[in-house]
Design an enzyme around this catalytic site. Sequence first.
Site, PDB file in Angstrom:
ATOM      1  N   HIS A 147       0.828  -1.198   0.000  1.00  0.00           N
ATOM      2  CA  HIS A 147       0.000   0.000   0.000  1.00  0.00           C
ATOM      3  C   HIS A 147       0.871   1.261   0.000  1.00  0.00           C
ATOM      4  CE1 HIS A 147      -2.731  -3.083   1.608  1.00  0.00           C
ATOM      5  NE2 HIS A 147      -3.686  -2.365   1.051  1.00  0.00           N
ATOM      6  N   ASP A 166      -5.109  -6.052  -7.916  1.00  0.00           N
ATOM      7  CA  ASP A 166      -5.281  -5.479  -6.589  1.00  0.00           C
ATOM      8  C   ASP A 166      -5.639  -4.003  -6.784  1.00  0.00           C
ATOM      9  OD1 ASP A 166      -5.401  -5.250  -3.857  1.00  0.00           O
ATOM     10  OD2 ASP A 166      -3.430  -6.123  -3.489  1.00  0.00           O
TER      11      ASP A 166
END
Length: 932
Positions: free
Chosen positions: A215, A288
């Site tokens: 992230h 993702d």
Amino acid sequence: MAPNAPLNSADRRWVDQTLASLSLRDRVAQMVMVWVLGDYTSTTDSSFVEARHWVADDHVGGVVMSLGTPIEVAEKVNALQRAARVPLLVASDLEPGLGRLEGGPFAPAQYTAGSATVLPNAMAIGATGNEANAEEAGRISGREARATGIHLVFAPVVDVNNNPANPVINTRSFGEDPATVARFSAAFVRGLQSAGAAATAKHFPGHGDTDTDSHLALPVVRSDWARLAAVELAPFRAVIDAGIAGVMSAHIALPAISHDSVPATLAAPIMTGLLRDTLRFAGLTVTDAMTMQGIGKGYDVDQSSVLAVQAGSDILLMPTDTKRAIDAVVAAVERGVITPARIDSSVRRILEIKARTGAARHPFVALDSLRVIVGSAAHRTAARRIAQQAVTVIRDARALVPMPAGVPTVIVNYAGEMDITAGRDFAAELRLTIRGTRLVRVTPATPRPQLDSIARPGERVVVHTLVRTVEGEGRFVLAPAFARWVDSLSTVRDVFVVAEGNPYILREMPRVGIYLATFGRGPALEQAAARVLAGTGPATGRAPVSLPGFFTRGDGLARPFAAGRDDAAHADESPAPPPTPLQDTVRAILDAAVRDSAFPGAYAIVGRRAGVLAEYGAGHLDWSASPVPDSHTLWDMASLTKVVALTSVIMQLVESGRVNLDAPVQRYLRSWTGPNKDKVTIRHLLTHASGLPAWRPVYKEATDTAAAMRLVYETPLDTLPNIRMVYSDLGAILLGEVVRAVTGERLDVYAATHLFAPLRMTHTRYLPPAADSARIAPTEVDPWRQRHLRGEVHDENAFALGGVSAHAGLFSCAVDMARLARAYLNEGTLDGARLFSAATVRQFTTVQDSAFSNRALGWETPTGNNSAGRLMRRPAFGHTGFTGTSIWIDPANDLFVVLLTNRVNPTRANTKITRVRQALADAVVGLSALQR
């Protein structure tokens, strides 16, 4: 649900027609999935207006729902589905323990807005050592997802967590052993997809051996091909073999395959070369989140969207700018960078998953059904049972666990500032047994002087920590001041540490002598850990991971019950949610039948091709004190054997050309001779038009199994074939002999291999072992055998034939019968297993001659006054069993009704079952529309 399973004809037409109706831009839009928060918003709220714009104007193909109560998520899904031109594919990150469908707390009272079932995390399930728990967790997740309107579940995480420093996977993985992760992941997939939801394995090609949060930045995995094949790819192979519907990419670099630092999501050698070509995955591929910095740095939304499609992704998940992403891919097609065929292949896979999950046919969810299924008492009980098996005692050299009562105790609850409910259930559970316990809450910001003042002289210290993965934090450890305080305190007094979430924190306080790990978070795990400390629950878990120098995989000290209440591990004291009309009616019918002494016990299960709508167990297994029937209770199927085993097997043999319906029986059974027997065909036996008598008491005449079968062969015809319909057990027995002659195997052996195993009907069998006796419903007090029958076939002739016959002898349960019924509704397939074609199903379930009888081939059909009730009509088909069993399958209404009872207990003279069957069938047909 498996991508290689054929669609039925109606679904194929829908996919073809929908694809043909879409413009290029709308086809690309189908490949985009946007993020929607599951909170309450008015229709004029800016966030809802934006989401509706994506759906109604940009025509995106799907939404990923996040963070909301189940009821609000479901209502918002319904609202967005109403705005969609093509039904939306709805997804969510429903990993066990992740908490996407948990309502937030109301501070300071700490009431919550309610939630779906909070299951233990994957690593906690791994700690139980029982992959059946993974399958059950998957099944619960799938049922609650579908009830909430979610079709595509972004789970399981199949990454192998072999790096303790991994800040983003951790307890989301089943463990560090590739083979174990593979088994548990495949089991979770089987459970979830059996409930009608589609599973998505993540994060391909493996995110377990990283120490960077994707992230925040791009992790680089340095594995070579040999290591990759042996470790990271093993679970992906297992879930692909299990028929998983989807795979999500990882925003990691894998130089060994791509030979550069391009994220896997954007690398064709990984997403196409490795996943499609090497692993032969034919299902849906999902990126993702495109908002993550693992892919966001160095690529704008235009570049990343085009590269992801070129690499092989079907769905672009959460691009930072929806319109720009669609425009960029459309432009790439128009200038020849991406071919139209490449777009069509992705859109076809997306439409197919919409058809497989029911999104195409039933995009809306019934909110009353949701309340029956989501967070149900049964599901919460299962979560608590799994949690109890997960708690692991890592350290306790002096055997201080369980703790004795009567010692002053302080609970130090450590959690982040925002985790305001963390440890609440742990403390409440522990205080039930350890009276007078103080509770002190600390956070990472609590200074050392305040920590030093917590423990009073003579107090026992229990430290509960919650350190969990939080997306984008990139840090996954205890605050140094707190870790040093616990470590130093452990040198002067006994400190009991319970690690919720991250199990690796022991290295930060190495002198702690008592250390328990839950390998996850949530109320069920908190309560289970407290029960272990208090001695009201056992500890049997084993570490599914290692921490070098501290513990190794498989470590765990067994701790039994000490005393006190153990009911919390096995029961949920909360009231069950209100039932739907269908569930309530099924319960009322069965309860009334028990009161009327129609049977001592029963289990009904009702559903559609996508899964179960209602199920209920009534009464008890016996008239004396005994358990309540459940979905795994074994029942003597009696004549349901004729369709569940025999007819289904004959269908396979006819389709493969090994048996000809219109061939004389003597072609296969040359020793079956006598007047006019040469005129009898296989079709005659299946329609009970052979001319054979209904029955012969061979059990009274035969001295052994071989003699019994000789009597069956020798029985003469009563009439020429096709003169009248006489329901005949003898004809079914002969068909079983045909199976043996054609395959070389007895019916039980052939059916187990070619029917029950592919359908995963794991409880269905002839001759159940004595170990299963406790869960078998007893049948008659048999005057011939002079005993109460339990676990041996009720039918006397089947008993004389050794317990294995084509007309009776099979034992099964509601779970397995539901799988068989769903396979028939799905035109011969279920979860990737193909039993027979749609044409064969129609051939065998169609009435052969309505002027002659209501018989199909092996199956019975509705007449308006038989066990199908008054409302069910053809092309429905079904059958009954003498012991009180029945099954009806209604393709026109996408419906099945299974009723399992032991109405012959204690005597076959009890015939009240007839009206119960009819009442149940009529109620189900009449009310099932409420749960469409």
